[in-house]
Design a protein around this motif. Structure first.
Motif, PDB file in Angstrom:
ATOM      1  N   ALA A  76       0.830  -1.202   0.000  1.00  0.00           N
ATOM      2  CA  ALA A  76       0.000   0.000   0.000  1.00  0.00           C
ATOM      3  C   ALA A  76       0.867   1.256   0.000  1.00  0.00           C
ATOM      4  N   ARG A  77       1.908   1.252   0.799  1.00  0.00           N
ATOM      5  CA  ARG A  77       2.805   2.420   0.864  1.00  0.00           C
ATOM      6  C   ARG A  77       3.476   2.672  -0.482  1.00  0.00           C
ATOM      7  N   GLU A  78       3.951   1.609  -1.112  1.00  0.00           N
ATOM      8  CA  GLU A  78       4.627   1.767  -2.397  1.00  0.00           C
ATOM      9  C   GLU A  78       3.659   2.232  -3.491  1.00  0.00           C
ATOM     10  N   ALA A  79       2.454   1.686  -3.484  1.00  0.00           N
ATOM     11  CA  ALA A  79       1.456   2.100  -4.468  1.00  0.00           C
ATOM     12  C   ALA A  79       1.075   3.560  -4.254  1.00  0.00           C
ATOM     13  N   ARG A  80       0.824   3.917  -3.008  1.00  0.00           N
ATOM     14  CA  ARG A  80       0.425   5.302  -2.711  1.00  0.00           C
ATOM     15  C   ARG A  80       1.527   6.270  -3.095  1.00  0.00           C
ATOM     16  N   SER A  81       2.762   5.921  -2.837  1.00  0.00           N
ATOM     17  CA  SER A  81       3.889   6.775  -3.231  1.00  0.00           C
ATOM     18  C   SER A  81       3.937   6.962  -4.745  1.00  0.00           C
ATOM     19  N   ALA A  82       3.664   5.899  -5.478  1.00  0.00           N
ATOM     20  CA  ALA A  82       3.660   5.991  -6.942  1.00  0.00           C
ATOM     21  C   ALA A  82       2.553   6.922  -7.425  1.00  0.00           C
ATOM     22  N   TRP A  83       1.380   6.840  -6.799  1.00  0.00           N
ATOM     23  CA  TRP A  83       0.266   7.714  -7.185  1.00  0.00           C
ATOM     24  C   TRP A  83       0.540   9.172  -6.874  1.00  0.00           C
ATOM     25  N   LEU A  84       1.366   9.441  -5.891  1.00  0.00           N
ATOM     26  CA  LEU A  84       1.613  10.818  -5.468  1.00  0.00           C
ATOM     27  C   LEU A  84       2.777  11.487  -6.198  1.00  0.00           C
ATOM     28  N   GLN A  85       3.358  10.825  -7.171  1.00  0.00           N
ATOM     29  CA  GLN A  85       4.429  11.423  -7.960  1.00  0.00           C
ATOM     30  C   GLN A  85       3.885  12.590  -8.777  1.00  0.00           C
ATOM     31  N   PRO A  86       4.660  13.647  -8.927  1.00  0.00           N
ATOM     32  CA  PRO A  86       4.210  14.784  -9.741  1.00  0.00           C
ATOM     33  C   PRO A  86       3.889  14.352 -11.177  1.00  0.00           C
ATOM     34  N   GLY A  87       2.766  14.827 -11.687  1.00  0.00           N
ATOM     35  CA  GLY A  87       2.386  14.567 -13.073  1.00  0.00           C
ATOM     36  C   GLY A  87       1.842  13.191 -13.361  1.00  0.00           C
ATOM     37  N   VAL A  88       1.671  12.363 -12.354  1.00  0.00           N
ATOM     38  CA  VAL A  88       1.270  10.975 -12.585  1.00  0.00           C
ATOM     39  C   VAL A  88      -0.097  10.884 -13.271  1.00  0.00           C
ATOM     40  N   LEU A  89      -1.000  11.797 -12.970  1.00  0.00           N
ATOM     41  CA  LEU A  89      -2.349  11.695 -13.543  1.00  0.00           C
ATOM     42  C   LEU A  89      -2.400  12.085 -15.014  1.00  0.00           C
ATOM     43  N   GLU A  90      -1.323  12.631 -15.532  1.00  0.00           N
ATOM     44  CA  GLU A  90      -1.267  12.952 -16.958  1.00  0.00           C
ATOM     45  C   GLU A  90      -0.687  11.798 -17.783  1.00  0.00           C
ATOM     46  N   ARG A  91      -0.295  10.737 -17.123  1.00  0.00           N
ATOM     47  CA  ARG A  91       0.327   9.604 -17.813  1.00  0.00           C
ATOM     48  C   ARG A  91      -0.714   8.694 -18.458  1.00  0.00           C
ATOM     49  N   THR A  92      -0.221   7.865 -19.356  1.00  0.00           N
ATOM     50  CA  THR A  92      -1.007   6.780 -19.945  1.00  0.00           C
ATOM     51  C   THR A  92      -0.466   5.487 -19.367  1.00  0.00           C
ATOM     52  N   VAL A  93      -1.359   4.601 -18.971  1.00  0.00           N
ATOM     53  CA  VAL A  93      -0.935   3.309 -18.429  1.00  0.00           C
ATOM     54  C   VAL A  93      -1.383   2.199 -19.371  1.00  0.00           C
ATOM     55  N   HIS A  94      -0.614   1.129 -19.372  1.00  0.00           N
ATOM     56  CA  HIS A  94      -0.877  -0.021 -20.241  1.00  0.00           C
ATOM     57  C   HIS A  94      -1.575  -1.096 -19.411  1.00  0.00           C
ATOM     58  N   LEU A  95      -2.908  -1.120 -19.496  1.00  0.00           N
ATOM     59  CA  LEU A  95      -3.711  -2.046 -18.713  1.00  0.00           C
ATOM     60  C   LEU A  95      -4.064  -3.285 -19.529  1.00  0.00           C
ATOM     61  N   SER A  96      -4.702  -4.243 -18.903  1.00  0.00           N
ATOM     62  CA  SER A  96      -5.031  -5.498 -19.585  1.00  0.00           C
ATOM     63  C   SER A  96      -5.972  -5.287 -20.766  1.00  0.00           C
ATOM     64  N   PHE A  97      -6.806  -4.263 -20.711  1.00  0.00           N
ATOM     65  CA  PHE A  97      -7.754  -4.003 -21.789  1.00  0.00           C
ATOM     66  C   PHE A  97      -7.243  -2.962 -22.781  1.00  0.00           C
ATOM     67  N   GLY A  98      -6.001  -2.488 -22.607  1.00  0.00           N
ATOM     68  CA  GLY A  98      -5.411  -1.506 -23.524  1.00  0.00           C
ATOM     69  C   GLY A  98      -4.906  -0.291 -22.772  1.00  0.00           C
ATOM     70  N   ASP A  99      -4.427   0.670 -23.532  1.00  0.00           N
ATOM     71  CA  ASP A  99      -3.911   1.898 -22.932  1.00  0.00           C
ATOM     72  C   ASP A  99      -5.061   2.748 -22.411  1.00  0.00           C
ATOM     73  N   ALA A 100      -4.817   3.386 -21.269  1.00  0.00           N
ATOM     74  CA  ALA A 100      -5.844   4.222 -20.643  1.00  0.00           C
ATOM     75  C   ALA A 100      -5.171   5.360 -19.889  1.00  0.00           C
ATOM     76  N   PRO A 101      -5.885   6.465 -19.727  1.00  0.00           N
ATOM     77  CA  PRO A 101      -5.352   7.541 -18.890  1.00  0.00           C
ATOM     78  C   PRO A 101      -5.175   7.060 -17.448  1.00  0.00           C
ATOM     79  N   ALA A 102      -4.181   7.580 -16.778  1.00  0.00           N
ATOM     80  CA  ALA A 102      -3.940   7.196 -15.391  1.00  0.00           C
ATOM     81  C   ALA A 102      -5.158   7.481 -14.510  1.00  0.00           C
ATOM     82  N   THR A 103      -5.936   8.500 -14.845  1.00  0.00           N
ATOM     83  CA  THR A 103      -7.123   8.798 -14.033  1.00  0.00           C
ATOM     84  C   THR A 103      -8.138   7.661 -14.093  1.00  0.00           C
ATOM     85  N   VAL A 104      -8.261   7.010 -15.237  1.00  0.00           N
ATOM     86  CA  VAL A 104      -9.168   5.858 -15.349  1.00  0.00           C
ATOM     87  C   VAL A 104      -8.672   4.739 -14.435  1.00  0.00           C
TER      88      VAL A 104
END
Length: 186
Positions: A85-113
């Motif tokens: 939980a600590r490691e995940a939360r730290s990753a979410w709190l990185q500057p600019g993280v919500l502007e990223r695209t993530v590669h999920l099982s169903f395809g690429d998606a905005p980090a906010t999704v």
């Protein structure tokens, strides 16, 4: 609506509080997730948290291979949850993280999704865990209201991840509506 990162933090805290309440004799107890006992449910959420830093760093599911498969709780399941939980939360709190695209099982998606999905999953599984261990299942109203507003616009039936929604009375509270949306009965 409250800030999404704040909602995620609240959902994570709610789940963590229930994990810390699990007694040694409760890990094999059933949960509303028919295929999971308490141990399996917590393992599922630990696994989800372990994926977060990898995916937010641009990693793919293929690159991770089987790194996050299997029983990851080990001998100290509460401590394992806390670290993940600590490691995940730290990753979410990185500057600019919500502007990223993530590669999920169903395809690429905005980090906010992805963050909405994680917040939703933490919230619903907090209720599941509370049911499994006989703890207070009342979730923070602001969290429930916000997650409900997001969840009611999703097509969970098409995903196959949840049972069909359970009908509720017209005067059902928001938490009951949210839980019923995933096929769970309160």
């Amino acid at each position: 609506m409250p800030d999404l990162l704040d909602l995620h933090g609240q959902a994570m805290a709610e789940f963590g509080r229930r994990v810390r309440a699990v007694r040694m004799d409760q890990w094999a107890r059933p949960t509303p997730c028919e295929q999971w006992d308490v141990h399996d449910l917590v393992n599922h959420l630990v696994t989800e948290q372990l994926w977060v830093p990898h995916l937010l760093a641009g990693g793919t599911i293929a690159e991770a291979g089987d790194r996050f498969d299997g029983d990851l709780l080990g001998e100290e399941p509460v401590a394992t949850w806390e670290v993940a939980a600590r490691e995940a939360r730290s990753a979410w709190l990185q500057p600019g993280v919500l502007e990223r695209t993530v590669h999920l099982s169903f395809g690429d998606a905005p980090a906010t999704v992805y963050l909405w999905q994680m917040t939703f999953d933490l919230t619903v599984h907090t209720w599941d865990l509370a049911q499994g261990i006989g703890e207070d299942d009342k979730l923070a109203p602001e969290l429930v209201d916000s997650v409900w507003e997001w969840a009611r616009t999703q097509n969970f039936a098409a995903s196959g991840l949840f049972a069909a929604p359970v009908p509720v009375s017209d005067d059902a509270d928001t938490q009951t509506r949210l839980i019923a949306l995933t096929g769970r009965r309160t």
